[in-house]
Structure formats: C-alpha cells, structure tokens
Design a protein around this motif. Structure first.
Motif, PDB file in Angstrom:
ATOM      1  N   HIS A 187      27.840  25.072  63.231  1.00  0.00           N
ATOM      2  CA  HIS A 187      26.459  25.027  63.277  1.00  0.00           C
ATOM      3  C   HIS A 187      26.056  24.500  61.553  1.00  0.00           C
ATOM      4  CE1 HIS A 187      27.139  28.899  61.608  1.00  0.00           C
ATOM      5  NE2 HIS A 187      26.214  28.837  61.001  1.00  0.00           N
ATOM      6  N   MET A 188      24.844  24.070  61.416  1.00  0.00           N
ATOM      7  CA  MET A 188      24.236  23.863  60.299  1.00  0.00           C
ATOM      8  C   MET A 188      23.198  24.890  59.934  1.00  0.00           C
ATOM      9  SD  MET A 188      24.539  21.930  57.269  1.00  0.00           S
ATOM     10  CE  MET A 188      25.085  20.388  57.723  1.00  0.00           C
ATOM     11  N   ASP A 189      23.035  25.500  58.573  1.00  0.00           N
ATOM     12  CA  ASP A 189      22.019  26.313  58.183  1.00  0.00           C
ATOM     13  C   ASP A 189      21.484  25.689  57.060  1.00  0.00           C
ATOM     14  OD1 ASP A 189      21.321  28.625  59.864  1.00  0.00           O
ATOM     15  OD2 ASP A 189      23.430  29.049  59.548  1.00  0.00           O
ATOM     16  N   THR A 190      20.339  25.177  56.958  1.00  0.00           N
ATOM     17  CA  THR A 190      19.477  24.650  55.755  1.00  0.00           C
ATOM     18  C   THR A 190      18.101  24.949  55.719  1.00  0.00           C
ATOM     19  OG1 THR A 190      19.411  22.437  54.622  1.00  0.00           O
ATOM     20  CG2 THR A 190      19.377  22.100  56.974  1.00  0.00           C
ATOM     21  N   THR A 191      17.376  24.228  54.847  1.00  0.00           N
ATOM     22  CA  THR A 191      16.018  24.321  54.903  1.00  0.00           C
ATOM     23  C   THR A 191      15.209  23.084  55.101  1.00  0.00           C
ATOM     24  OG1 THR A 191      15.528  23.942  52.566  1.00  0.00           O
ATOM     25  CG2 THR A 191      16.201  25.941  53.219  1.00  0.00           C
ATOM     26  N   ILE A 192      13.900  23.335  55.417  1.00  0.00           N
ATOM     27  CA  ILE A 192      13.042  21.845  55.274  1.00  0.00           C
ATOM     28  C   ILE A 192      13.235  21.091  54.169  1.00  0.00           C
ATOM     29  CG2 ILE A 192      10.453  21.290  55.616  1.00  0.00           C
ATOM     30  CD1 ILE A 192      11.614  21.786  58.352  1.00  0.00           C
ATOM     31  N   GLY A 193      13.106  21.768  53.140  1.00  0.00           N
ATOM     32  CA  GLY A 193      13.111  21.120  51.714  1.00  0.00           C
ATOM     33  C   GLY A 193      14.339  20.404  51.650  1.00  0.00           C
ATOM     34  N   THR A 194      15.395  20.787  52.099  1.00  0.00           N
ATOM     35  CA  THR A 194      16.857  20.114  51.668  1.00  0.00           C
ATOM     36  C   THR A 194      16.834  18.979  52.771  1.00  0.00           C
ATOM     37  OG1 THR A 194      17.768  22.384  51.378  1.00  0.00           O
ATOM     38  CG2 THR A 194      19.245  20.334  52.037  1.00  0.00           C
ATOM     39  N   LEU A 195      16.389  18.957  53.775  1.00  0.00           N
ATOM     40  CA  LEU A 195      16.133  17.865  54.887  1.00  0.00           C
ATOM     41  C   LEU A 195      15.008  16.895  54.293  1.00  0.00           C
ATOM     42  CD1 LEU A 195      16.257  19.899  58.128  1.00  0.00           C
ATOM     43  CD2 LEU A 195      17.924  18.635  57.371  1.00  0.00           C
ATOM     44  N   TYR A 196      13.920  17.314  53.756  1.00  0.00           N
ATOM     45  CA  TYR A 196      12.932  16.397  53.385  1.00  0.00           C
ATOM     46  C   TYR A 196      12.581  16.780  51.958  1.00  0.00           C
ATOM     47  CZ  TYR A 196       8.812  13.475  54.302  1.00  0.00           C
ATOM     48  OH  TYR A 196       8.184  12.423  54.183  1.00  0.00           O
TER      49      TYR A 196
END
Ligand code: THU
Length: 137
Positions: free
Chosen positions: A115-124
């Motif tokens: 699975h991947m755990d990230t943030t909106i800011g990392t994705l965009y």
C-alpha cells in the motif's frame, strides 16, 4: 482528529463494487473523510465515449460537495483489479486539492499486499493557486 485510514480504505473498497467499468474492467473506489467524521465515497463511472469517464475520486468529491461539505481531511483509494497501489490521476489531484489541505493523508492499495501512504501535497506539489479556493463560496 483521529483518522483511521484502514476504515477509510474499507469504505473505498466497498464503493469499488459499484464501479461502472465495462470498458476497462478496472474498478476504483474512493472514500473521503469529512471534518465531522462523515465518509463520502465514489466509484468510477465509465462512458462509451471514453473521454467522459468520471473517476472514483472526482465522483466522491462531487458527491461530498452536493451533501454540503467543503473540506475533506483524508482520502483512501481502492483498486481491487490491480495488484499494486494506484494513485489518483492528474485531473483528480487538481480537483482534490480544491477541497483538501496539502498535509491531508492519502492511502491507496490494490489487491496485493503493498500500500502507499502519502499526502495530497506530495501528490500535487507546487499548488500555487491553492489559496484562491479559500473564498467565501
Ligand atoms: N480511474 C479512477 O477512477 N481513478 C484513478 O485515479 C485512475 C483511473 C478509472 C478511470 C477508468 O474508469 C479506469 O479507472 C481505468 O483508467
């Protein structure tokens, strides 16, 4: 606020069962968490014109806004037809960023164990116009 990403992922997985994806056979479910604890989900809805396909993430955003929400604090995405985790497409990242802060957690998972755990800011990242959406609307 205590955010249970596993629970949110389960809601996304449940939503993926409603996907209308006869062209790609790729079901996607998304679940957004609102500040009051409400979970708003969406699935992808394809169209025979292909280009009019609506992604699960945007379906969830539009559904949440239609229920009166203007802010979401977490997102989970389920793609049971892929082994690996699949993140939101570029168009969805733009739309999600309208209603989510950059530190909002995002969890995505396919059918496999990863699975991947990230943030909106990392994705965009470099979302320079983000504050324009902070009007009174
Ligand atoms: N899809 C989503 O719903 N969300 C994504 O983030 C990636 C792609 C859908 C669109 C289409 O119905 C199918 O997955 C294959 O691209």
């Amino acid at each position: 606020m205590n955010i249970n990403m596993q629970e949110l992922y389960q809601a996304a997985l449940k939503a993926s069962a409603n996907a209308y994806a006869p062209y790609s056979n790729f079901r996607v479910g998304a679940a957004l968490l609102a500040e009051d604890g409400a979970v708003i989900s969406g699935c992808n809805v394809e169209n025979r014109s292909y280009g009019l396909t609506i992604c699960a993430e945007r379906n969830a955003v539009v559904s949440g806004v239609n229920q009166g929400y203007r802010s979401f604090v977490a997102l989970a995405i389920a793609t049971p037809d892929s082994k690996d985790p699949v993140g939101p497409c570029g168009a969805c990242r733009q739309v999600l960023s309208e209603f989510m802060e950059s530190d909002a957690p995002v969890h995505f998972k396919g059918a496999g164990p990863e699975h991947m755990d990230t943030t909106i800011g990392t994705l965009y990242p470099f979302d320079s116009l983000h504050d324009l959406s902070k009007s009174t609307m």
